[in-house]
Design an enzyme around this catalytic site. Structure first.
Site, PDB file in Angstrom:
ATOM      1  N   HIS A   1       0.845  -1.195   0.000  1.00  0.00           N
ATOM      2  CA  HIS A   1       0.000   0.000   0.000  1.00  0.00           C
ATOM      3  C   HIS A   1       0.877   1.241   0.000  1.00  0.00           C
ATOM      4  CE1 HIS A   1       0.594   0.854   4.382  1.00  0.00           C
ATOM      5  NE2 HIS A   1       0.622  -0.460   4.502  1.00  0.00           N
TER       6      HIS A   1
ATOM      7  N   GLU B   1       4.705  -5.848   4.208  1.00  0.00           N
ATOM      8  CA  GLU B   1       4.431  -5.256   5.520  1.00  0.00           C
ATOM      9  C   GLU B   1       5.703  -5.265   6.375  1.00  0.00           C
ATOM     10  OE1 GLU B   1       2.003  -3.732   6.862  1.00  0.00           O
ATOM     11  OE2 GLU B   1       0.333  -4.077   5.490  1.00  0.00           O
TER      12      GLU B   1
ATOM     13  N   GLU C   1      -5.190   0.846   2.604  1.00  0.00           N
ATOM     14  CA  GLU C   1      -4.928  -0.287   3.492  1.00  0.00           C
ATOM     15  C   GLU C   1      -5.045   0.153   4.938  1.00  0.00           C
ATOM     16  OE1 GLU C   1      -2.818  -3.150   6.056  1.00  0.00           O
ATOM     17  OE2 GLU C   1      -2.395  -1.024   5.794  1.00  0.00           O
ATOM     18  N   GLU C   2      -4.615   1.374   5.216  1.00  0.00           N
ATOM     19  CA  GLU C   2      -4.690   1.899   6.574  1.00  0.00           C
ATOM     20  C   GLU C   2      -6.127   2.259   6.953  1.00  0.00           C
ATOM     21  OE1 GLU C   2      -2.336   1.605   8.465  1.00  0.00           O
ATOM     22  OE2 GLU C   2      -0.436   1.812   7.423  1.00  0.00           O
TER      23      GLU C   2
ATOM     24  N   ASP D   1       6.359   1.807   7.084  1.00  0.00           N
ATOM     25  CA  ASP D   1       5.016   1.283   6.803  1.00  0.00           C
ATOM     26  C   ASP D   1       4.325   2.078   5.700  1.00  0.00           C
ATOM     27  OD1 ASP D   1       2.700  -0.161   6.983  1.00  0.00           O
ATOM     28  OD2 ASP D   1       2.020   0.760   8.850  1.00  0.00           O
TER      29      ASP D   1
ATOM     30  N   HIS E   1       3.746   4.199  12.426  1.00  0.00           N
ATOM     31  CA  HIS E   1       2.676   5.093  12.902  1.00  0.00           C
ATOM     32  C   HIS E   1       3.165   6.075  13.966  1.00  0.00           C
ATOM     33  CE1 HIS E   1      -0.882   2.329  11.504  1.00  0.00           C
ATOM     34  NE2 HIS E   1       0.131   2.326  10.645  1.00  0.00           N
TER      35      HIS E   1
ATOM     36  N   ASP F   1      -0.622   4.234   0.848  1.00  0.00           N
ATOM     37  CA  ASP F   1      -1.225   5.175   1.784  1.00  0.00           C
ATOM     38  C   ASP F   1      -0.545   5.082   3.140  1.00  0.00           C
ATOM     39  OD1 ASP F   1      -2.482   2.575   1.983  1.00  0.00           O
ATOM     40  OD2 ASP F   1      -3.946   3.466   3.348  1.00  0.00           O
TER      41      ASP F   1
END
Length: 388
Positions: A84, A175, A146-147, A115, A360, A86
Site C-alpha cells: 500500500h 508489511e 490499506e490503513e 510502513d 505510525h 497510503d
C-alpha cells in the site's frame, strides 16, 4: 534506480488514506514495459502492473524446443509483490517535515519509511533489476486504502483480477514484519477478528426497592469470568490461543438511585483456525443460556496460514538467511493485513518487510542498510522462483 532513491520519491507524496496524490503516475513511469490495470471506488485508487517475461512460445522458439510442454497455452509462474502507498496522518512534533525525506546518521526519515514505502521501494527496485531467462509473470499490486477500511482496496483489485484470469499463484506483501533486526520475522498467516455486542436485559427501578428491579449487572457478574479474557482454544505452533477481550461496557442512566435496565458489552476475539464465529456463538450461548440477552457477532477477517514448508516460504527463508545472516521466525502475530485477501483466493502469500519499531510514530525512519538488504532479498526471491 535503487531502493533508497525510489523510497525517497515515494515518501515525498503525502498519501494519507485514501489519497493517491499522483504517486501511481510516478510508479508507472518506472515500468514502461509493464501492462497496466487500474480500478477504484469512493476515492480509493488501485494499481496493477504486470509483465510476462519470455512467454512460453517465445522461449520455445529461442531454445528450438517446441515440445508439448512449451506450448503457448502453458502458463508461467505468476508472482506478485503487493503493498500500500497510503500512510496514516503524521501528527505533530516531528524533527523534520514528514513528507520531505531526509537522511540522517544512516537512516531515512519520513512518514511511511517503514510502513510501508520502504518495502514498496525495495520491491520496485528489485523488479526493475529482474531479468529472468525462463517464462515468468511478474506483477505489482498497490492500493491507496490499506490503513483505512480496505473495502475498495486490494480486495476490489483481486476481484477484478479474478474476472480477467490474472490472479497470481504467489505473493509477498511487504508489511514491516521485523522486530529488532531485518530478517527476524516472516508472517506466514494472520489471526482472524470477530467483533461482538452483547446486551443483558434487566428491569430498571429504584435502588431502594431491589425486589422490584432486576439488575443486569448482577447477572453479568456471574458470567464475567467466563467471558472476559477467556481463551477459546489452546492455539498451536503458529497461533496463540484465541482470546475474547471486552472493549467496552456500558450500563445505567448516570443517576445514583436508578438501576440499569440493560448492560451492553462490546468485545473482540482475535482467533486462530480452531475458533470460528459459529463456535464462539455456541460457547457464548451456552454461558448465557439462563440470562435474557441479545448477541450479535460479525467476522471482520478470517484467519489464514501458508504452510511453513511451502515453496514461497522456503525460498524467502533461504534468501533472508543468505542476505541478512538471520534465521527468521515464522509467526502469525499482529493485526489484520491485506494478505488475507490473497489467501481468500487460494493464493500462496507471506508477509515480509522492514523493522517495525516506529510504524505510525513520529520521526518514522528506516535504515539505509535495511533498504539495501530488502532489495537484495526480494531480487533473490524472484531469481530463485524463476529458476525452480
Amino acid at each position: 534506480m535503487n531502493a533508497l532513491e525510489i523510497t525517497q520519491k515515494l515518501i515525498s507524496y503525502p498519501t494519507i488514506t485514501p489519497k493517491e496524490c499522483g504517486i501511481f503516475e510516478y510508479i508507472k513511469s518506472l515500468f514502461p514495459a509493464f501492462k497496466t490495470l487500474e480500478c477504484g471506488e469512493n476515492g480509493v485508487k488501485n494499481l496493477f502492473l504486470y509483465r510476462i517475461f519470455n512467454s512460453p512460445k517465445e522461449h520455445a522458439e529461442k531454445e528450438h524446443a517446441k515440445e508439448k510442454h512449451a506450448k503457448e497455452n502453458v502458463k508461467p509462474l505468476h508472482f506478485c509483490f503487493a503493498g500500500h502507498i497510503d500512510v496514516v496522518p503524521p501528527g505533530d512534533n516531528w524533527q523534520s517535515d514528514p513528507f520531505k525525506p531526509i537522511i540522517k546518521e544512516g537512516f531515512l526519515y519520513g512518514r511511511g519509511a517503514q510502513d510501508m514505502k520502504g518495502g514498496v521501494g525495495a520491491f520496485l527496485s528489485a523488479s526493475l533489476n529482474f531479468n529472468p531467462k525462463t517464462p515468468f509473470l511478474l506483477s505489482i499490486l498497490l492500493t491507496s486504502d490499506e490503513e483505512g477500511p480496505g473495502i475498495f482496496g486490494t480486495r476490489l483489485m483481486l476481484e477484478k483480477l479474478k474476472e480477467k484470469n490474472l490472479l497470481p499463484h504467489m505473493a509477498i506483501v511487504a508489511e514491516p514484519t521485523c522486530e529488532k533486526v531485518l530478517g527476524d520475522s516472516i508472517k506466514i498467516g494472520r489471526r482472524g477478528s470477530i467483533n461482538g455486542k452483547l446486551i443483558l436485559k434487566g428491569v430498571q427501578g429504584h435502588v431502594a426497592y431491589p425486589k422490584k428491579c432486576q439488575n443486569p449487572i448482577d447477572a453479568l457478574a456471574s458470567v464475567l469470568p467466563l467471558i472476559s479474557g477467556v481463551h477459546l482454544d489452546d492455539g498451536d505452533e503458529y497461533f496463540d490461543p484465541s482470546k475474547l477481550v471486552i472493549t467496552n461496557l456500558h450500563a445505567g442512566l448516570g443517576a445514583n438511585n436508578v438501576t440499569p435496565g440493560s448492560v451492553e458489552i462490546t468485545f473482540n476475539a482475535r482467533h486462530s483456525l480452531k475458533t470460528t464465529k459459529e463456535s464462539l456463538k455456541e460457547y457464548l450461548e451456552k454461558v448465557l443460556k439462563d440470562l435474557p440477552h441479545t448477541l450479535e457477532l460479525e467476522s471482520s477477517s478470517s484467519p489464514f496460514i501458508t504452510t511453513s514448508h511451502s515453496k514461497l516460504t522456503s525460498v524467502l527463508k533461504e534468501n533472508i538467511l543468505k542476505t541478512c545472516r538471520t534465521t527468521p521466525l515464522l509467526n502469525t502475530k499482529g493485526g489484520t493485513s491485506d494478505a488475507r485477501f490473497f489467501s481468500a483466493h487460494g493464493i500462496e502469500v507471506v508477509e515480509f518487510g522492514a523493522i517495525n519499531d516506529r510504524i505510525h510514530a513520529i520521526d518514522e525512519r528506516v535504515s539505509l542498510k535495511e533498504l539495501e538488504l530488502l532489495e537484495k532479498v526480494f531480487l533473490g526471491v524472484l531469481e530463485d522462483l524463476s529458476e525452480k
